[in-house]
Enzyme design. Structure first.
Site, mmCIF file in Angstrom:
data_model
loop_
_atom_site.group_PDB
_atom_site.id
_atom_site.type_symbol
_atom_site.label_atom_id
_atom_site.label_comp_id
_atom_site.label_asym_id
_atom_site.label_seq_id
_atom_site.Cartn_x
_atom_site.Cartn_y
_atom_site.Cartn_z
ATOM 1 N N GLU A 227 0.833 -1.220 0.000
ATOM 2 C CA GLU A 227 0.000 0.000 0.000
ATOM 3 C C GLU A 227 0.856 1.254 0.000
ATOM 4 O O GLU A 227 0.555 2.249 0.658
ATOM 5 C CB GLU A 227 -0.948 0.006 1.217
ATOM 6 C CG GLU A 227 -1.963 -1.117 1.234
ATOM 7 C CD GLU A 227 -3.141 -0.858 0.318
ATOM 8 O OE1 GLU A 227 -3.045 0.052 -0.520
ATOM 9 O OE2 GLU A 227 -4.132 -1.576 0.429
ATOM 10 N N GLY A 228 1.966 1.218 -0.715
ATOM 11 C CA GLY A 228 2.897 2.342 -0.743
ATOM 12 C C GLY A 228 4.032 2.093 0.230
ATOM 13 O O GLY A 228 3.811 2.032 1.446
#
Length: 758
Positions: free
Chosen positions: A441-442
Site C-alpha cells: 500500500e505504498g
C-alpha cells in the site's frame, strides 16, 4: 478602502501572483486527482496552527454495534479457535480447507458489503477490530481476510459499480462464491501506481459469439494477494483509444475492470513466497485479452477514472487493514512480553525488574497505547464518511513502523525464547510479517518522504490549494483577483502564527487554551505551539522553495514527521478522554505524548539545520524557538512505571491488550504464557516468605526450589497447600519459558520438513 486594495494589488499581490505562477510546482494529472480526491479532516486542524481541541474530543467515541459485537463474540472466536499458525505457516503453507470454508460461510470476506447484497455492512471500526484480533493469532489468516475488505473489487464495486455489476457480483462476493483479488502493482509500478505500464486499447472484438465494443488489454502484475486462489480479478491498466471509438481523447488514463479468472487469456495460480508466510500471494499475466466494455467498473462512463477511484479507496487499506496489523503486534507483544518478563527469572528475580529490560517494555507499552489510540481515531474518520488521505497515510506509515520497533524490543526481551521457531513461538511469524505490512500500500519510505507532507502541505493548508487554483486559472484577470483576496487572508494567517509562535516561545505555551484540566492539560498547549510552528515552517518552505520542495524529500519528510506526531499525540489524548481518564493509564499517555513532542522537536531541529536556504533555516529557528527546543524523550520513571504495569494483572492490562487472543487449549502458546503469569502472581506472597527466610539464613541460598520448599515446610514457614501451589506455578513457569525442539531426521536439505515438534 479601495485605494488600499489597489495599492496592495499593485505592490504586493500582483508581483506575488506572477512569482507564484513561476514557482508553482507543476502538477501531473495523477497528482491533481490525488489532491482533489478524498477529504481533509483533523489533519487540516493540525495544519492550521490553531487546532480546535473540542472538535477532536467531540468526535464520536468508537463503538461496536450489537450485531458487530455478537459476530466478534461468536463467529470470530470460533475462527480463532480453529487456527494453528505453526501448522498454517510451517507445515501446510496454506489455511486449512475447513478454515477457507468457514471464512466463506460466515461472510468474513464481506465485512464491508451492504446487507442489501448479502454482506455484513460493518463499520470501519468493526472491520479493523476483527482484523486486529485475527492478526494477534495468525498474520496469514488476517491478511487473507483483510484484502477482500480493503482495496479491491468489493469496495470499488460498492462505490462505483453499475447497478448490474453490483447485482451480479456483490452477492457472489458476499456469499464467498467468488474470491477477489486486485491487480495493481507490478515490477515497474509499486508505490508509484500512476506509472502502471499495463496497456489496454479500445476496440471491437468477439464475446459470446457477437462482435462488441470492448478493450484488448495486456498486463504483467506481481505481489497480488489472493491471486493464486482468486476467482475474479480486479485489474488496473492505462487505456488508450487511438481510433476515437468512445470519444476524442486518445490517452484516456487509468481504468479499472473486473475479469473472471477463467476468461480466456488470464494467467493466474502461481505463488510468491512473502517472507515464508502462508497467505496467498502471486503474479497474474495476460496478453491481448479481449474484455467487453461492460466489465469496466462503473461501465464506459468510468473509463479513465481509475486513478481517482484508487486514491479514494486506498484509505481502507491504509486506514484500516495495515494499521490493524501494526496494532495487533502491540497487543500481542505487550501482553506476552509483560508476562514473560515476570515469569522469566535471572539472578533470582524477574527480568522485567532490570532497568534495561524495563526500558524496552516501557516503549512497548507506550507505543501499544498509542497504536490503539491511532487505530480507533482513524477508523472514526472513516465511519464519519470521510476519506482523509493524509490521515490514513500517517496511520499506515507510523503504525507499521512502531510495530517494527515493538517487535524488535519484544524479540530482545524474549531472547532465545523468540528466535526458535515452533508451535511455542508467538512472535516469530510476526517478525517475518511486519516488513510485508511496511512494504505494501505504498512503501513506507515513499509514504513518509513524498506523501504525508508532500500532499498534506497543499491539501491541508487553509489557502495554498485555492491559491494554486487561482494561479492556474486560464482567465488571468479573474485569477489575479481571486489570488489577491486569498493572499490577504494568507498573510494575516501567517503573521498571526508567527506572532503567536514567538509568544509561545517566551511564555512556555502558557497562553494556549486547553479543553481539560489535570496532568494532560499542558500537552494540549504544547501541541498547539507545535501546530503553529508547523504552519509557519510550511509557509516558508513553500514560499522559498516553490516547485523545488517536491525534490527536497528530506525537508518534506521531517515536516511530515511533525504533522504525523501531532496526529498521534492527538489520538492518544482523545483515547484517554474517551475511556474515562483512567488514572492507571497515565504512564502510557505520558510516554506517548512526550515521545511525540520530542519527535516534533527533533524534526524541527533537523529542518532548521538542513534547510536548503540556510538563512531561512536560521530565521525559522529564531522566530519559532529562540530559547531552544527543550522537549525531551520520556523520563526513565515513566518507562519503569509502564514496565511494572505490564507485569501486573489488572484492568489496565486488559484495556491495553484487550484484542490479544488467548486460547484455552493446552497447546496455545499465548495461553501457556498467560497461565504461567497468573499462577506466578498467585504465589508471590509465598516467594516473599522464601526470600525472607533465605535472607535470614533459615534456608540455604543455593539449593533447588524443591529443597527450599521442603526446608520451609519443616520449619513451618509455609504450609503444605503453599508447597503444592508453588510446585504447580513453577511447573507452568518452566513450560512457558521452554522452546521447541525437533527430531534430527525432520531436518532435510531445503529446511525443516513437515512434522510436529518433538
Amino acid at each position: 478602502m479601495s485605494t488600499l486594495i489597489d495599492l496592495r494589488k499593485r505592490y504586493l499581490s500582483d508581483p506575488a501572483f506572477k512569482m507564484f505562477k513561476k514557482v508553482l510546482p507543476p502538477l501531473s494529472d495523477t497528482e491533481r486527482e490525488a489532491m482533489e480526491a478524498g477529504s481533509v479532516w483533523w489533519d487540516g486542524q493540525l495544519f492550521s496552527g490553531s487546532p480546535d481541541w473540542n472538535t477532536l474530543l467531540n468526535y464520536p467515541k468508537p463503538k461496536l454495534s450489537a450485531q458487530e459485537q455478537e459476530f466478534i463474540d461468536t463467529k470470530l472466536e470460533t475462527l480463532l479457535g480453529m487456527l494453528d499458525d505453526y501448522q498454517i505457516v510451517q507445515e501446510d503453507r496454506d489455511l486449512p480447507p475447513e478454515v477457507w470454508e468457514y471464512l466463506r460461510k460466515e461472510k468474513f470476506f464481506s465485512l464491508i458489503i451492504s446487507r442489501k447484497y448479502g454482506g455484513l455492512d460493518f463499520s470501519a471500526h468493526a472491520n479493523s477490530t476483527i482484523v486486529t484480533r485475527i492478526a494477534t493469532r495468525s498474520l496469514s489468516t488476517a491478511v487473507s481476510v483483510m484484502v477482500p475488505n480493503s482495496l479491491g473489487p468489493g469496495e470499488l464495486l460498492s462505490h462505483y459499480g453499475t447497478e448490474d455489476q453490483k447485482d451480479y457480483w456483490l452477492p457472489r462476493l458476499a456469499n464467498g462464491d467468488d474470491i477477489p483479488c486486485f491487480a495493481l502493482t507490478g515490477p515497474e509500478a509499486g508505490s508509484d501506481a500512476g506509472s502502471i505500464p499495463d496497456q489496454g486499447t479500445v476496440c471491437y472484438g468477439e464475446y459470446q459469439g457477437k462482435e462488441v465494443l470492448g478493450i484488448r488489454v495486456s498486463w504483467n502484475k506481481r505481489y497480488i494477494t489472493l491471486a493464486p486462489v482468486a476467482t475474479v480479478l480486479g485489474l488496473a491498466f492505462k487505456l488508450q483509444d487511438p481510433d476515437g471509438l468512445i470519444g476524442d481523447k486518445k490517452d484516456i488514463g487509468i481504468t479499472c475492470a473486473l475479469i473472471p479468472v477463467d476468461h480466456p487469456g488470464v494467467e493466474i495460480g502461481e505463488r510468491h513466497d512473502p517472507l515464508n508466510l502462508a497467505f496467498m500471494n502471486g503474479p497474474t499475466r495476460g496478453q491481448d485479452v479481449f474484455i467487453p466494455m461492460e466489465w469496466v467498473i462503473g461501465g464506459q462512463d468510468f473509463v479513465g477514472r481509475g486513478w481517482r477511484m484508487l486514491v479514494e479507496c486506498l484509505s481502507a487499506g491504509r486506514g484500516i487493514s495495515l494499521p490493524a496489523l501494526g496494532t495487533a503486534v502491540g497487543h500481542l507483544a505487550a501482553r506476552t512480553t509483560g508476562a514473560y518478563s515476570y515469569v522469566r527469572k535471572q539472578f533470582g528475580m524477574s527480568i522485567g525488574n532490570f532497568e534495561g529490560v524495563a526500558q524496552a517494555m516501557g516503549r512497548i507499552g507506550g507505543f501499544t497505547y498509542m497504536l490503539e489510540a491511532a487505530r480507533t481515531l482513524t477508523t472514526t474518520s472513516l465511519d464519519m464518511k470521510e476519506k482523509p488521505g493524509i490521515v490514513t497515510a500517517i496511520a499506515k506509515y507510523h503504525m507499521t513502523e512502531m510495530a517494527r520497533t515493538i517487535l524488535n524490543d519484544a524479540m530482545d526481551v524474549h531472547a532465545g525464547r523468540a528466535i526458535q521457531l515452533g508451535p511455542m513461538n508467538y512472535l516469530g511469524h510476526h517478525y517475518f510479517g511486519m516488513p510485508v505490512a511496511i512494504t505494501v500500500e505504498g512503501a513506507n519510505i515513499l509514504t513518509r518522504n513524498l506523501m504525508i507532507f508532500g500532499q498534506g502541505a497543499t491539501r491541508c493548508h487553509p489557502f495554498v490549494l485555492s491559491e494554486m487554483e487561482a494561479a492556474a486559472n486560464p482567465d488571468t484577470e479573474q485569477g489575479a483577483k481571486d489570488f489577491d483576496s486569498l493572499l490577504a487572508k494568507h498573510i494575516s494567517f501567517a503573521v498571526g502564527n508567527v506572532a503567536k509562535s514567538m509568544l509561545n516561545a517566551f511564555s512556555a505555551s502558557a497562553f494556549n487554551r486547553s479543553p481539560v484540566s489535570g496532568e494532560t492539560a499542558a500537552y494540549y498547549r504544547h501541541l498547539s505551539r507545535m501546530s503553529k510552528a508547523l504552519a509557519v515552517s510550511a509557509d516558508f518552505a513553500m514560499l522559498s522553495l516553490g516547485g523545488e520542495l517536491k525534490r527536497r524529500e528530506l525537508v518534506s519528510a521531517r515536516l511530515g514527521d511533525v504533522l504525523s506526531h501531532l496526529y498521534l499525540a492527538s489520538a492518544t489524548l482523545k483515547r484517554f478522554e474517551d475511556e474515562g481518564r483512567q488514572q492507571q493509564d497515565l504512564p502510557m499517555v505520558h510516554y506517548a505524548v512526550q515521545h511525540c513532542l520530542h519527535k516534533c522537536g527533533v524534526a524541527f531541529n533537523e529542518v532548521f539545520d538542513n534547510f536548503p536556504r540556510k538563512g531561512i533555516g536560521r530565521l525559522l529557528r529564531t522566530m519559532l524557538f529562540p530559547l531552544g527546543i527543550h522537549y525531551q524523550a520520556p523520563k526513565d520513571k515513566v518507562t519503569v512505571d509502564i514496565a511494572k504495569l505490564l507485569m501486573k494483572p489488572g484492568s489496565h492490562r486488559e484495556r491495553l491488550t484487550h484484542l490479544c487472543y488467548i486460547g484455552d487449549k493446552e497447546s496455545d502458546p499465548v495461553g501457556i504464557m498467560e497461565r504461567a503469569f497468573v499462577a506466578m502472581h498467585g504465589v508471590k506472597d509465598i516467594e516473599r516468605k522464601l526470600a525472607k527466610a533465605v535472607k535470614a539464613g533459615e534456608i540455604p541460598r543455593k539449593v533447588s526450589l524443591k529443597e527450599k520448599l521442603e526446608i520451609a515446610l519443616s520449619a513451618g514457614i509455609v504450609t503444605e497447600a503453599d508447597v503444592e501451589k508453588m510446585h504447580n506455578a513453577d511447573q507452568l513457569r518452566q513450560k512457558a519459558i521452554q522452546v521447541d525442539h525437533f527430531a534430527a531426521d525432520q531436518f532435510k536439505a531445503g529446511g525443516l520438513q513437515p512434522g510436529k515438534a518433538a
